[in-house]
Design a protein around this motif. Structure first.
Motif, PDB file in Angstrom:
ATOM      1  N   ARG A  70       0.775  -1.041   0.022  1.00 57.06           N
ATOM      2  CA  ARG A  70      -0.313   0.051   0.258  1.00 57.06           C
ATOM      3  C   ARG A  70       0.651   1.133   0.148  1.00 57.06           C
ATOM      4  O   ARG A  70       0.442   2.118  -0.738  1.00 57.06           O
ATOM      5  N   ILE A  71       2.064   1.097   0.731  1.00 57.32           N
ATOM      6  CA  ILE A  71       2.918   2.714   0.644  1.00 57.32           C
ATOM      7  C   ILE A  71       3.420   2.798  -0.900  1.00 57.32           C
ATOM      8  O   ILE A  71       3.440   4.206  -0.920  1.00 57.32           O
ATOM      9  N   PHE A  72       4.177   1.304  -1.319  1.00 59.93           N
ATOM     10  CA  PHE A  72       4.409   1.348  -2.390  1.00 59.93           C
ATOM     11  C   PHE A  72       3.693   2.202  -3.084  1.00 59.93           C
ATOM     12  O   PHE A  72       3.652   3.321  -4.065  1.00 59.93           O
ATOM     13  N   ASP A  73       2.302   1.537  -3.330  1.00 63.30           N
ATOM     14  CA  ASP A  73       1.299   2.026  -4.725  1.00 63.30           C
ATOM     15  C   ASP A  73       0.964   3.541  -4.348  1.00 63.30           C
ATOM     16  O   ASP A  73       0.800   3.856  -5.068  1.00 63.30           O
ATOM     17  N   GLU A  74       0.798   3.487  -3.323  1.00 65.52           N
ATOM     18  CA  GLU A  74       0.272   5.158  -3.331  1.00 65.52           C
ATOM     19  C   GLU A  74       0.788   6.299  -2.138  1.00 65.52           C
ATOM     20  O   GLU A  74       0.654   7.383  -2.721  1.00 65.52           O
ATOM     21  N   CYS A  75       1.915   5.660  -1.886  1.00 66.95           N
ATOM     22  CA  CYS A  75       2.966   6.976  -2.356  1.00 66.95           C
ATOM     23  C   CYS A  75       4.239   7.094  -3.191  1.00 66.95           C
ATOM     24  O   CYS A  75       5.192   8.004  -3.531  1.00 66.95           O
ATOM     25  N   VAL A  76       5.510   5.886  -3.400  1.00 61.29           N
ATOM     26  CA  VAL A  76       6.499   5.893  -3.543  1.00 61.29           C
ATOM     27  C   VAL A  76       6.222   6.143  -5.382  1.00 61.29           C
ATOM     28  O   VAL A  76       6.828   7.263  -6.072  1.00 61.29           O
ATOM     29  N   LYS A  77       5.434   5.167  -5.991  1.00 62.73           N
ATOM     30  CA  LYS A  77       5.448   5.202  -7.073  1.00 62.73           C
ATOM     31  C   LYS A  77       4.578   6.647  -7.813  1.00 62.73           C
ATOM     32  O   LYS A  77       5.123   6.810  -8.559  1.00 62.73           O
ATOM     33  N   PRO A  78       3.058   7.242  -6.734  1.00 61.96           N
ATOM     34  CA  PRO A  78       3.486   8.363  -6.939  1.00 61.96           C
ATOM     35  C   PRO A  78       3.974   9.630  -7.785  1.00 61.96           C
ATOM     36  O   PRO A  78       3.878  10.671  -8.097  1.00 61.96           O
ATOM     37  N   PHE A  79       5.210   9.089  -6.116  1.00 61.00           N
ATOM     38  CA  PHE A  79       5.927  10.643  -6.748  1.00 61.00           C
ATOM     39  C   PHE A  79       6.651  10.211  -7.158  1.00 61.00           C
ATOM     40  O   PHE A  79       7.675  11.597  -7.506  1.00 61.00           O
ATOM     41  N   MET A  80       6.994   8.923  -7.617  1.00 61.99           N
ATOM     42  CA  MET A  80       8.461   8.825  -8.122  1.00 61.99           C
ATOM     43  C   MET A  80       7.405   9.805  -9.523  1.00 61.99           C
ATOM     44  O   MET A  80       8.645  10.012 -10.692  1.00 61.99           O
ATOM     45  N   GLU A  81       7.140   9.185  -9.815  1.00 63.31           N
ATOM     46  CA  GLU A  81       6.203   9.552 -12.000  1.00 63.31           C
ATOM     47  C   GLU A  81       6.133  11.336 -11.301  1.00 63.31           C
ATOM     48  O   GLU A  81       6.294  11.920 -12.685  1.00 63.31           O
ATOM     49  N   MET A  82       5.554  11.643 -10.174  1.00 65.56           N
ATOM     50  CA  MET A  82       4.959  13.420 -10.318  1.00 65.56           C
ATOM     51  C   MET A  82       6.970  13.961 -10.554  1.00 65.56           C
ATOM     52  O   MET A  82       7.425  14.898 -10.781  1.00 65.56           O
ATOM     53  N   ARG A  83       8.085  12.640  -9.812  1.00 69.10           N
ATOM     54  CA  ARG A  83       8.968  13.462 -10.241  1.00 69.10           C
ATOM     55  C   ARG A  83       9.673  13.483 -11.677  1.00 69.10           C
ATOM     56  O   ARG A  83      10.124  14.383 -12.010  1.00 69.10           O
ATOM     57  N   LYS A  84       9.087  12.834 -12.213  1.00 73.89           N
ATOM     58  CA  LYS A  84       9.602  12.230 -14.312  1.00 73.89           C
ATOM     59  C   LYS A  84       8.629  14.023 -13.952  1.00 73.89           C
ATOM     60  O   LYS A  84       9.491  13.997 -15.486  1.00 73.89           O
ATOM     61  N   ILE A  85       7.594  14.046 -14.137  1.00 73.61           N
ATOM     62  CA  ILE A  85       7.056  14.779 -14.499  1.00 73.61           C
ATOM     63  C   ILE A  85       7.875  16.152 -14.725  1.00 73.61           C
ATOM     64  O   ILE A  85       8.057  17.220 -15.844  1.00 73.61           O
ATOM     65  N   PHE A  86       8.360  16.584 -13.695  1.00 71.57           N
ATOM     66  CA  PHE A  86       8.676  17.994 -12.789  1.00 71.57           C
ATOM     67  C   PHE A  86       9.841  18.313 -13.385  1.00 71.57           C
ATOM     68  O   PHE A  86      10.601  18.791 -13.456  1.00 71.57           O
ATOM     69  N   LYS A  87      10.767  16.681 -13.586  1.00 68.97           N
ATOM     70  CA  LYS A  87      12.440  16.410 -14.071  1.00 68.97           C
ATOM     71  C   LYS A  87      12.118  17.076 -15.989  1.00 68.97           C
ATOM     72  O   LYS A  87      12.750  17.414 -16.101  1.00 68.97           O
ATOM     73  N   SER A  88      11.369  16.930 -16.167  1.00 70.99           N
ATOM     74  CA  SER A  88      10.883  16.774 -17.912  1.00 70.99           C
ATOM     75  C   SER A  88      10.564  18.249 -18.216  1.00 70.99           C
ATOM     76  O   SER A  88      10.949  19.168 -18.722  1.00 70.99           O
ATOM     77  N   LEU A  89       9.803  18.584 -17.095  1.00 73.81           N
ATOM     78  CA  LEU A  89       9.373  20.167 -17.524  1.00 73.81           C
ATOM     79  C   LEU A  89      10.956  21.134 -17.182  1.00 73.81           C
ATOM     80  O   LEU A  89      11.071  22.383 -17.569  1.00 73.81           O
ATOM     81  N   ALA A  90      11.323  20.842 -16.505  1.00 68.00           N
ATOM     82  CA  ALA A  90      12.812  21.464 -15.223  1.00 68.00           C
ATOM     83  C   ALA A  90      13.542  21.606 -17.018  1.00 68.00           C
ATOM     84  O   ALA A  90      14.206  22.736 -17.154  1.00 68.00           O
ATOM     85  N   LYS A  91      13.775  20.408 -17.318  1.00 66.20           N
ATOM     86  CA  LYS A  91      14.938  20.026 -18.545  1.00 66.20           C
ATOM     87  C   LYS A  91      14.596  21.024 -19.702  1.00 66.20           C
ATOM     88  O   LYS A  91      14.669  21.979 -20.350  1.00 66.20           O
ATOM     89  N   LYS A  92      13.272  21.140 -20.270  1.00 66.08           N
ATOM     90  CA  LYS A  92      11.803  22.582 -21.258  1.00 66.08           C
ATOM     91  C   LYS A  92      12.340  23.857 -20.592  1.00 66.08           C
ATOM     92  O   LYS A  92      13.254  23.894 -21.655  1.00 66.08           O
ATOM     93  N   ARG A  93      12.144  24.190 -19.469  1.00 65.98           N
ATOM     94  CA  ARG A  93      12.621  25.208 -18.727  1.00 65.98           C
ATOM     95  C   ARG A  93      13.601  25.612 -18.948  1.00 65.98           C
ATOM     96  O   ARG A  93      14.158  26.982 -19.596  1.00 65.98           O
ATOM     97  N   GLU A  94      15.120  24.847 -19.085  1.00 65.15           N
ATOM     98  CA  GLU A  94      15.974  25.105 -18.932  1.00 65.15           C
ATOM     99  C   GLU A  94      16.639  25.204 -20.676  1.00 65.15           C
ATOM    100  O   GLU A  94      17.892  26.177 -20.865  1.00 65.15           O
ATOM    101  N   GLY A  95      15.961  24.832 -21.068  1.00 65.71           N
ATOM    102  CA  GLY A  95      15.864  24.640 -22.737  1.00 65.71           C
ATOM    103  C   GLY A  95      15.409  25.581 -23.133  1.00 65.71           C
ATOM    104  O   GLY A  95      15.931  26.299 -24.852  1.00 65.71           O
ATOM    105  N   VAL A  96      14.223  26.263 -22.610  1.00 64.92           N
ATOM    106  CA  VAL A  96      13.852  28.191 -23.265  1.00 64.92           C
ATOM    107  C   VAL A  96      15.004  29.207 -22.787  1.00 64.92           C
ATOM    108  O   VAL A  96      14.910  30.151 -23.595  1.00 64.92           O
ATOM    109  N   LYS A  97      15.493  29.102 -21.919  1.00 66.72           N
ATOM    110  CA  LYS A  97      16.375  29.924 -21.441  1.00 66.72           C
ATOM    111  C   LYS A  97      17.683  30.458 -22.011  1.00 66.72           C
ATOM    112  O   LYS A  97      18.084  29.944 -22.670  1.00 66.72           O
TER     113      LYS A  97
END
Length: 97
Positions: A70-97
């Motif tokens: 339950r901890i893995f499915d409800e916490c670890v996986k969602p945080f890791m998925e959100m991290r990937k999204i924010f990492k991608s956004l950060a890279k795109k943002r850095e590419g714009v600068k």
């Protein structure tokens, strides 16, 4: 089998989790940090995923597989998925600068 290594002892893992949570708290209260910055949000998700994963491992060590899953499915996986999204956004943002 012997005594577990110092870094693996439960009290040290617990201290590490508390330190991480305190660091997150300090960063969230720091007015100089932009809370909308994808790089900060990536960091935040990584730290929360790490703490969640430690809780997952502790549940497994106690033999509580249901809670561990339950901890893995409800916490670890969602945080890791959100991290990937924010990492991608950060890279795109850095590419714009």
């Amino acid at each position: 089998m012997g005594k577990p290594k110092i870094k693996d002892q439960p009290q040290n893992r617990f201290r590490k989790m508390l330190y991480t949570l305190k660091r997150i708290h300090v960063n969230l209260e720091d007015s100089s940090i932009n809370k909308n910055d994808p790089t900060f949000l990536e960091y935040l998700c990584k730290e929360l995923a790490d703490v969640s994963y430690e809780l997952h491992l502790m549940a497994l060590e106690r033999g509580d597989e249901w809670s561990a899953v339950r901890i893995f499915d409800e916490c670890v996986k969602p945080f890791m998925e959100m991290r990937k999204i924010f990492k991608s956004l950060a890279k795109k943002r850095e590419g714009v600068k």
